[in-house]
Design a protein around this motif. Sequence first.
Motif, PDB file in Angstrom:
ATOM      1  N   GLU A   1      -2.366  -7.445  -0.877  1.00 40.47           N
ATOM      2  CA  GLU A   1      -1.705  -7.713   0.530  1.00 40.47           C
ATOM      3  C   GLU A   1      -2.650  -8.729   0.996  1.00 40.47           C
ATOM      4  OE1 GLU A   1      -1.145  -4.501   2.956  1.00 40.47           O
ATOM      5  OE2 GLU A   1       0.646  -3.776   1.987  1.00 40.47           O
TER       6      GLU A   1
ATOM      7  N   CYS B   1      -4.355  -2.751  -1.688  1.00 38.17           N
ATOM      8  CA  CYS B   1      -4.807  -3.334  -0.210  1.00 38.17           C
ATOM      9  C   CYS B   1      -5.566  -5.091  -0.607  1.00 38.17           C
ATOM     10  CB  CYS B   1      -6.134  -2.571  -0.228  1.00 38.17           C
ATOM     11  SG  CYS B   1      -5.865  -1.029   0.331  1.00 38.17           S
TER      12      CYS B   1
ATOM     13  N   VAL C   1       0.841  -1.238  -0.094  1.00 44.38           N
ATOM     14  CA  VAL C   1       0.053  -0.087   0.114  1.00 44.38           C
ATOM     15  C   VAL C   1       0.953   1.304   0.145  1.00 44.38           C
ATOM     16  CG1 VAL C   1      -1.723   1.188   1.286  1.00 44.38           C
ATOM     17  CG2 VAL C   1      -1.876  -1.164   1.094  1.00 44.38           C
TER      18      VAL C   1
END
Lengths: 206, 205
Positions: free
Chosen positions: A169, A166, A38
């Motif tokens: 991840e 995001c 991010v």
Amino acid sequence: MSEPYRYFLIFLGAMVVYNIVLIRFIALCPFFGVSNQVETSIGMAMSVLFVMTMATTVCWLAWNYILEPLHVGEFLYIPVFILIIATLVQFLEMVLKKVSPPLYRAMGIFLPLITTNCAVLAVATEAVKPGFLKLNVAYHFSLPEALIYTIGVAIGFGVIIVVFACIRERLETSPVPHMFRGAPIAFMTAALLSLAFMGFANLLDL
Amino acid sequence: MDDGTTLWDEFKKGVITENALLKLMVGLCSALAVSNRVENGVFMGVAATFVLVCSNVLISLIRKHIPDQIRIPIYIVIIASFVTIVDLVMKAYVPAVYERLGVWIPLIVVNCMILARAEGYASKNKVAYAAVDGLGIGVGYTLVLLVMGFVRELLGTGKILLFDRTIVSLGSFNPPLIFVMFPGAFLVFGLMIALLNRYETRKKQ
């Protein structure tokens, strides 16, 4: 149509309806390249916004005050725009290094990458040279309109790259089938995101 | 090259083992955007191959005269000149296709595939090898575009249109439009890499 309303439509159209990554497939390399974390994706998004706005401004001035009056724009625009962008990026790198070291540390590594980022050339060409479709209409942008269009595109890129980072991840820790690990699952995720953005199609009528 | 690789090896390397799209994953943007129709793929592939071969040959010819510090701007100007040729020729002879491909023709300049070949190959090798390398990479790129275009157009519209003639038709079939739309590009390309991964792990075992 009042001026501020038109500006708002151009901004919204550039940001979501014709989203540069998911609907138009421009700038996929940084999209898949730096969307692992991010934090880096935020840095990339900021640098793109910065460079794109500068590049469109300079290209607009070059087109309207040099290329067009001399009637050479039609066959010189490609080399002129790409050289403007390449020089601008080098120049910004030097200025940032001198004036604001913290900002340079945040953006520095992304700047050379941005020269070959097709998004900057694409947006500058579309916003400046008449005849290219943008937001499904081909008309000549004034400088404020071109800038609002550019900022809309850059913010659209930034939002998507951060959202995608995001998701990626979370994907790191999910059980993905073996053959889909790495790039393929990223493309599948992008397909779903793109499907969601198709919902904005025909939202506005410019 | 003096290590005995033939021109045919160079060509095969570009098409298969170092395929720009499937293996190195460069030049993705244009590939995903124009692969919604076979016809777009044909024109985009030919345009990119032309630029690749010409810029590779010219850079290889003058490689000993280019000062090292300013080599990247020189490469970019050379590539931009060939892209301008393609841009004007297509605008004059195939205006309908030019309209559809739109900004993707000027964007060949920043296609990382072409600059990567100029920097990584043409600047170090003899003219004949550089030309064949450009041709191989270009053909590999075009083939992937054609396969993607075929799958997307056939599934998305139920038929393949090439130069205003229907080549293949699925007959009465209600086509899922999503394949010619934007998500279809990500979907088909992702599946292609996944299948390739599967094939390669199978081969290793």
